[in-house]
Design an enzyme around this catalytic site. Structure first.
Site, short mmCIF file in Angstrom:
data_model
loop_
_atom_site.label_atom_id
_atom_site.label_comp_id
_atom_site.label_asym_id
_atom_site.label_seq_id
_atom_site.Cartn_x
_atom_site.Cartn_y
_atom_site.Cartn_z
CD GLN A 125 -2.78 0.99 2.55
OE1 GLN A 125 -2.31 1.11 3.65
NE2 GLN A 125 -4.06 0.74 2.35
N GLY A 126 0.88 1.97 -1.10
CA GLY A 126 1.70 3.19 -1.22
C GLY A 126 0.90 4.41 -0.83
CB SER A 128 3.06 6.77 4.65
OG SER A 128 2.04 6.42 5.53
CB SER A 160 3.88 -2.80 5.26
OG SER A 160 3.77 -1.91 6.33
CD GLU A 243 -12.14 -7.36 9.46
OE1 GLU A 243 -12.56 -7.94 10.46
OE2 GLU A 243 -11.77 -6.18 9.46
CB SER A 364 -0.38 7.55 15.58
OG SER A 364 -1.09 8.77 15.66
CD GLU A 366 0.19 9.44 20.08
OE1 GLU A 366 0.37 8.80 19.03
OE2 GLU A 366 0.56 9.03 21.20
#
Lengths: 383, 342
Positions: A125-126, A128, A160, A243, A364, A366
């Protein structure tokens, strides 16, 4: 309020349990490189051949179209048997594939979906970029449309499994930089295309979980855009996964077993006894893992047939933070062996390092707290 | 079928009890200088008529015959409005009396003819039926029945059988506190089988407390302005609020699951009840703590109800059996009891 399994669910659980017991991969899952890729693809091929591929995918696309309850049962049984989850195939099975099903052309569906189910391809998955993490819409990877092609120039990072992937679902900027959510497109990129350079990044956990990916005049067919050009934000951000909380139920079950394994480790280390302080902490972890499982059950069935709402974000955060507490206590239990990263100790110390990504990746801790404050509690936006 | 949310019927119970309590026992009744017009003690008969003492008691003793699930949901509402724990004590006492075959006594409790209060062990009373030890009495008066959670489950006895209950200053000034001694005191009734039920209802009170504290903090954070915007627009505050929600949610789901497990007689019921007590205690104490911080100086005053939620958290944690006991209990279960499914 009720908690009961129908007769057909009990039968289904037996069927799943028997199949997993007979077919789960032998040995530990390698956590890096080609060996990991081969392991994950092999497990997917077994599932395909056994009729268990695409649990959540609709039947018309070769999936099983399982109900939320059945998905939960599947993943709980995987956890029970310590069978692996999707590993590096999670992106294609739970995100890229469902996105193509929802927004792709008939040709895209026919080309890309079957190899995913058959366990032949890995997707990454591109999303970030160096300047676009939590603020993903600020991404800048340039896609210039020239005739029937798009020319990519720029960079992705924290991708990843890019080093073992065949395809990438890539968010690129085909339009203006502002407003930032407009002007994005969702494209399928062949990772073998000329102009792509992949640099694996070594993590704190001794593996190469993710990579930097550089694009220099990479030519992608315009036909690889999924959905409309400049509509990529909607395409990429819709919660399309079929899902229905099965994965979070599976993770909750995994955590319950993990606490049990830690209790076992504490007993062995203490020669059958667990000291009072550790015992109290273990008891709390048991209680919290039970609470996590209850939360997931509540969330899954509260969202009926739709995708889980912001509550799923709360459950994931609780899960991630509980996991950190379990991992930290495991090092205390290991004592002096906590310095070792191989053998029996390594089974605990490497995940201790690795699992902190749960509070960073895919939103994240946060960001999740922002979501809870704003969307669950109705507080003003704080970012 | 799995559904951990209240059914429409159960929601009606929540709304009706919550609505009544907010009218009859508003939280504002505890503001300093305001002597509450209605106290639980002088409204005891009315509470009985509203069915508070017999929600889940069988009809043969005048109860409404609801399950432990509705009883749990009701208890959560009662804690939210800071209702005296004596109301829970009465509901529990009716169960204990009925379990011991004392149907007349159970009926008298359900009908509001007897006042009941909680006791809390200091020096354990023993496993009964003859009790020796020292205990606190919570919001009690002469003539009350006392219900205490002991190692042998909840027990019931007459307050007047205790040796000289002495008033002592309590952390929570809205609840009279006494110290008393039991000397060869004979219990009226004892019900080891009600141990989990008693713990679950205290967990529900802790859940209601955790949620009420969260709600006060979130409301304040959305209104109070500093630096030209609501303080909830600052992440330092917003994230405290998010954490309160996280803890309350875990407590809610686990208490719900534990109630179902108990109602269905599941073999993992005791495990799940202990887990609910632990998670809810944590949520209540920490939410009240953080909520006081979010309200700042206002949270530090007796005018704001938050201090009472904090004090009640500690009380219910003890009444639930104490977190140390639950930790020990939780670890005694073997690994096989951990699965929710199967």
């Amino acid at each position: 309020m009720q908690f009961a399994f129908a007769e057909q669910d009990i039968l289904f659980r037996r069927q799943v349990r028997a199949w997993i017991a007979a077919n789960k991969p032998a040995g530990l899952r390698p956590d890096d490189g080609e060996a990991m890729r081969a392991f994950d693809l092999g497990w997917q091929r077994s599932k395909y051949e056994g009729g268990w591929a695409g649990l959540a995918w609709p039947r018309e696309y070769g999936g099983l179209g399982l109900s939320a309850m059945q998905q939960i049962i599947w993943y709980e049984e995987c956890a029970r048997a310590r069978a692996p989850l999707e590993g590096c195939l999670s992106i294609c099975l739970n995100h890229a594939g469902p996105t193509i099903i929802a927004f792709g052309s008939e040709e895209q569906k026919a080309t890309y979906l079957p190899p995913i189910l058959r366990g032949e391809v890995v997707w990454c998955q591109g999303f970030s970029e160096p300047g676009a993490g939590s603020d993903l819409a600020a991404l800048r990877l340039r896609g210039e449309i020239r005739g029937e092609s798009i020319i990519l120039n720029g960079q992705k990072i924290w991708t990843s499994h890019a080093h073992v992937a065949d395809y990438q679902e890539t968010l690129i900027r085909t339009g203006a930089l502002t407003p930032k959510h407009k002007g994005l497109s969702w494209v399928i990129v062949d990772m073998k295309a000329p102009g792509i350079t992949i640099r694996p990044i070594r993590t704190i956990a001794h593996n190469h979980h993710f990579c930097e990916v550089f694009y220099e005049d990479v030519e992608v067919p315009l036909a690889n855009v999924v959905g409309a050009v400049d509509d990529g934000w909607r395409v990429g951000m819709s919660t399309l996964s079929f899902e229905r909380g099965g994965l979070s139920a599976g993770r909750a079950a995994e955590l319950r077993y993990l606490v049990e394994e830690l209790i076992e480790l504490a007993r062995e280390t203490g020669g059958g006894e667990i000291d009072g302080d550790t015992a109290a902490q273990l008891a709390r972890l048991r209680a919290e893992a039970a609470a996590l499982q209850s939360m997931v059950y509540e969330t899954v069935f509260a969202s009926a047939d739709g995708p889980p709402g912001p509550e799923a974000s709360i459950d994931y955060l609780y899960c991630g933070e509980l996991l950190q507490r379990i991992r930290l206590l495991s090092l205390e239990v290991l004592g002096p062996r906590a310095l070792e990263a191989q053998g029996e100790a390594g089974r605990w110390t490497l995940p201790y390092l690795n699992d902190r990504y749960y509070l960073i990746a895919g939103g994240s801790a946060e960001i999740r707290r922002n979501i809870i404050a704003e969307r669950v509690l109705g507080l003003p936006r704080s970012y | 079928m799995i559904d951990l949310r209240p059914s429409p019927d159960q929601q009606q119970v929540i709304d009706s009890i919550g609505g009544y309590l907010r009218r009859a026992f508003p939280v504002e009744r505890f503001q300093p200088g305001k002597a509450p017009e209605t106290t639980e003690r002088n409204a005891w008969r009315e509470l009985a008529q509203q069915g508070f003492f017999g929600l889940a008691a069988p009809e043969e003793v005048g109860g409404a015959g609801f399950s432990v699930i509705e009883e749990m949901l009701a208890q959560r509402e009662m804690a939210r409005t800071l209702l005296s724990p004596s109301v829970l004590a009465a509901g529990l006492a009716a169960h204990v009396a009925h379990a011991a075959g004392l149907n007349d006594l159970a009926a008298a409790i359900v009908a509001g003819e007897r006042h009941v209060a909680f006791g809390s062990e200091i020096d354990p009373l023993g496993a009964g039926p003859v009790l020796d030890g020292i205990l606190h009495l919570i919001d009690s008066q002469a003539g009350d029945l006392i219900v205490v959670m002991t190692a042998g489950g909840p027990i019931l006895f007459e307050r007047d059988e205790l040796t000289e209950p002495a008033p002592i200053a309590g952390m929570d000034e809205t609840l009279a506190l006494h110290r008393a001694e039991a000397r060869s005191l004979r219990a009226l009734a004892q019900a080891p089988e009600l141990r989990s039920r008693s713990t679950l209802l205290c967990a529900a009170a802790l859940l209601g407390t955790a949620e009420a504290a969260r709600d006060l903090a979130v409301k304040h954070a959305g209104i109070r302005e500093q630096f030209g915007k609501p303080i909830g627009a600052f992440q330092a505050v917003a994230h405290h609020c998010a954490d309160m929600e996280l803890r309350a949610r875990a407590a809610r789901a686990q208490t719900a699951f534990a109630a179902i497990a108990l109602a269905d007689g599941r073999t993992d019921a005791a495990f799940n009840v202990s887990a609910a007590a632990l998670v809810s205690s944590d949520a209540a104490i920490r939410n009240a703590t953080m909520a006081i911080r979010v309200l700042g100086a206002m949270g530090f005053t007796a005018e704001c109800a938050l201090h009472l939620y904090l004090k009640r958290s500690h009380l219910y944690e003890l009444l639930a059996g104490g977190s140390r006991v639950h930790c020990a209990d939780l670890l005694r279960h073997d690994g096989a009891s951990i699965r929710a499914a199967d």
